[in-house]
Design a protein around this motif. Structure first.
Motif, PDB file in Angstrom:
ATOM      1  N   UNK A  50      12.512 -48.020   2.483  1.00  0.00           N
ATOM      2  CA  UNK A  50      11.264 -47.661   1.758  1.00  0.00           C
ATOM      3  C   UNK A  50      10.722 -46.776   1.230  1.00  0.00           C
ATOM      4  N   UNK A  51      10.968 -45.301   1.764  1.00  0.00           N
ATOM      5  CA  UNK A  51      10.562 -44.150   1.383  1.00  0.00           C
ATOM      6  C   UNK A  51      11.767 -43.701   0.443  1.00  0.00           C
ATOM      7  N   UNK A  52      12.867 -44.174   0.460  1.00  0.00           N
ATOM      8  CA  UNK A  52      13.710 -43.502  -0.604  1.00  0.00           C
ATOM      9  C   UNK A  52      14.136 -44.447  -1.781  1.00  0.00           C
ATOM     10  N   UNK A  53      13.309 -45.792  -1.760  1.00  0.00           N
ATOM     11  CA  UNK A  53      13.635 -46.480  -2.662  1.00  0.00           C
ATOM     12  C   UNK A  53      12.472 -46.411  -3.377  1.00  0.00           C
ATOM     13  N   UNK A  54      11.551 -45.710  -3.438  1.00  0.00           N
ATOM     14  CA  UNK A  54       9.790 -45.607  -3.895  1.00  0.00           C
ATOM     15  C   UNK A  54       9.761 -44.638  -4.333  1.00  0.00           C
ATOM     16  N   UNK A  55      10.715 -43.667  -3.646  1.00  0.00           N
ATOM     17  CA  UNK A  55      10.156 -42.167  -4.049  1.00  0.00           C
ATOM     18  C   UNK A  55      11.261 -41.832  -4.874  1.00  0.00           C
ATOM     19  N   UNK A  56      12.553 -42.283  -4.544  1.00  0.00           N
ATOM     20  CA  UNK A  56      13.421 -42.378  -6.424  1.00  0.00           C
ATOM     21  C   UNK A  56      13.246 -42.970  -7.383  1.00  0.00           C
ATOM     22  N   UNK A  57      12.469 -44.017  -7.369  1.00  0.00           N
ATOM     23  CA  UNK A  57      11.868 -44.494  -8.479  1.00  0.00           C
ATOM     24  C   UNK A  57      10.627 -43.985  -8.850  1.00  0.00           C
ATOM     25  N   UNK A  58       9.482 -43.790  -8.458  1.00  0.00           N
ATOM     26  CA  UNK A  58       8.534 -42.617  -9.347  1.00  0.00           C
ATOM     27  C   UNK A  58       9.315 -41.081  -9.675  1.00  0.00           C
ATOM     28  N   UNK A  59      10.206 -40.928  -9.196  1.00  0.00           N
ATOM     29  CA  UNK A  59      11.351 -39.189  -9.525  1.00  0.00           C
ATOM     30  C   UNK A  59      11.698 -39.940 -11.002  1.00  0.00           C
ATOM     31  N   UNK A  60      12.721 -40.844 -11.165  1.00  0.00           N
ATOM     32  CA  UNK A  60      12.747 -41.034 -12.398  1.00  0.00           C
ATOM     33  C   UNK A  60      11.375 -41.980 -13.208  1.00  0.00           C
ATOM     34  N   UNK A  61      10.750 -42.584 -12.919  1.00  0.00           N
ATOM     35  CA  UNK A  61       9.762 -43.138 -13.764  1.00  0.00           C
ATOM     36  C   UNK A  61       9.168 -41.777 -14.609  1.00  0.00           C
ATOM     37  N   UNK A  62       8.792 -40.924 -12.965  1.00  0.00           N
ATOM     38  CA  UNK A  62       8.317 -40.093 -14.104  1.00  0.00           C
ATOM     39  C   UNK A  62       9.232 -38.804 -14.479  1.00  0.00           C
ATOM     40  N   UNK A  63      10.232 -39.029 -14.497  1.00  0.00           N
ATOM     41  CA  UNK A  63      11.563 -38.037 -15.708  1.00  0.00           C
ATOM     42  C   UNK A  63      11.377 -38.795 -16.954  1.00  0.00           C
ATOM     43  N   UNK A  64      11.407 -40.183 -16.446  1.00  0.00           N
ATOM     44  CA  UNK A  64      11.330 -40.613 -17.794  1.00  0.00           C
ATOM     45  C   UNK A  64      10.402 -40.650 -18.393  1.00  0.00           C
ATOM     46  N   UNK A  65       9.078 -40.678 -18.736  1.00  0.00           N
ATOM     47  CA  UNK A  65       7.796 -40.588 -18.955  1.00  0.00           C
ATOM     48  C   UNK A  65       7.834 -39.071 -20.179  1.00  0.00           C
ATOM     49  N   UNK A  66       8.447 -37.645 -18.991  1.00  0.00           N
ATOM     50  CA  UNK A  66       8.337 -36.569 -19.367  1.00  0.00           C
ATOM     51  C   UNK A  66       9.277 -36.243 -20.279  1.00  0.00           C
ATOM     52  N   UNK A  91       5.010 -35.947 -15.074  1.00  0.00           N
ATOM     53  CA  UNK A  91       5.447 -34.397 -13.802  1.00  0.00           C
ATOM     54  C   UNK A  91       4.824 -34.904 -12.589  1.00  0.00           C
ATOM     55  N   UNK A  92       3.103 -35.806 -13.286  1.00  0.00           N
ATOM     56  CA  UNK A  92       2.315 -35.937 -11.598  1.00  0.00           C
ATOM     57  C   UNK A  92       3.551 -37.310 -10.918  1.00  0.00           C
ATOM     58  N   UNK A  93       3.714 -38.047 -12.036  1.00  0.00           N
ATOM     59  CA  UNK A  93       4.264 -39.077 -10.852  1.00  0.00           C
ATOM     60  C   UNK A  93       5.720 -38.837 -10.403  1.00  0.00           C
ATOM     61  N   UNK A  94       6.417 -37.854 -10.691  1.00  0.00           N
ATOM     62  CA  UNK A  94       7.610 -37.130  -9.813  1.00  0.00           C
ATOM     63  C   UNK A  94       7.007 -36.413  -8.970  1.00  0.00           C
ATOM     64  N   UNK A  97       6.788 -38.763  -6.258  1.00  0.00           N
ATOM     65  CA  UNK A  97       7.733 -39.687  -5.437  1.00  0.00           C
ATOM     66  C   UNK A  97       7.888 -38.575  -4.331  1.00  0.00           C
ATOM     67  N   UNK A  98       8.256 -37.247  -4.882  1.00  0.00           N
ATOM     68  CA  UNK A  98       8.918 -35.658  -3.897  1.00  0.00           C
ATOM     69  C   UNK A  98       7.562 -36.127  -2.738  1.00  0.00           C
ATOM     70  N   UNK A 102       9.282 -36.745   1.010  1.00  0.00           N
ATOM     71  CA  UNK A 102       9.160 -35.170   2.287  1.00  0.00           C
ATOM     72  C   UNK A 102       8.608 -35.973   3.071  1.00  0.00           C
ATOM     73  N   UNK A 103       7.522 -36.830   3.130  1.00  0.00           N
ATOM     74  CA  UNK A 103       6.925 -36.997   4.348  1.00  0.00           C
ATOM     75  C   UNK A 103       5.963 -35.577   4.197  1.00  0.00           C
ATOM     76  N   UNK A 104       4.873 -35.180   4.497  1.00  0.00           N
ATOM     77  CA  UNK A 104       4.445 -33.955   4.875  1.00  0.00           C
ATOM     78  C   UNK A 104       3.935 -34.179   5.518  1.00  0.00           C
ATOM     79  N   UNK A 105       3.347 -34.978   6.224  1.00  0.00           N
ATOM     80  CA  UNK A 105       2.423 -34.987   7.326  1.00  0.00           C
ATOM     81  C   UNK A 105       3.516 -35.690   8.623  1.00  0.00           C
ATOM     82  N   UNK A 106       4.379 -36.396   8.302  1.00  0.00           N
ATOM     83  CA  UNK A 106       5.039 -36.631   9.323  1.00  0.00           C
ATOM     84  C   UNK A 106       4.740 -37.921  10.189  1.00  0.00           C
TER      85      UNK A 106
END
Length: 112
Positions: A50-66, A91-94, A97-98, A102-106
């Motif tokens: 779920x995290x890979x799908x949503x994170x990569x989707x947000x990175x792609x959407x942010x890249x498209x907007x940028x 940039x903020x959408x991307x 996604x990062x 990365x899931x910083x809080x674990x």
């Protein structure tokens, strides 16, 4: 892989109707074999797929907007405030996604 459909449903709780002669509190009736107070599962599961799908989707959407904001700049038009805001938003959408990837809080790992 952890979708809502594959998860078991929570047992339905019913409250017994009050009787006119009884002043006792009504007992809660649960499904047989269910615990009295089950712990609430999180609304969104943090599974890896779920995290890979949503994170990569947000990175792609942010890249498209940028990149759509940069397109007029490549043609020689000066950037206006709207173009700059669109680039910052992309940039903020991307970055969002990062953070999901990365899931910083674990939170995705079980403790105990």
């Amino acid at each position: 892989m952890g979708s809502f459909v594959s998860q078991p449903l929570d047992p339905v709780k019913f409250v017994a109707p009050r009787e006119a002669t009884s002043t006792a509190k009504p007992a809660q009736v649960t499904a047989p074999g269910a615990p009295a107070s089950p712990a609430q599962a999180p609304l969104f599961n943090n599974c890896w797929s779920c995290r890979v799908l949503s994170g990569s989707g947000l990175i792609g959407a942010g890249g498209y907007v940028y990149w759509m904001a940069r397109k007029p700049m490549k043609l020689g038009y000066p950037p206006g405030p709207g173009t700059i805001a669109q680039m910052i938003f992309g940039i903020s959408i991307a970055c969002w996604g990062v953070v999901i990837l990365s899931d910083p809080k674990g939170k995705a790992f079980r403790t105990g």
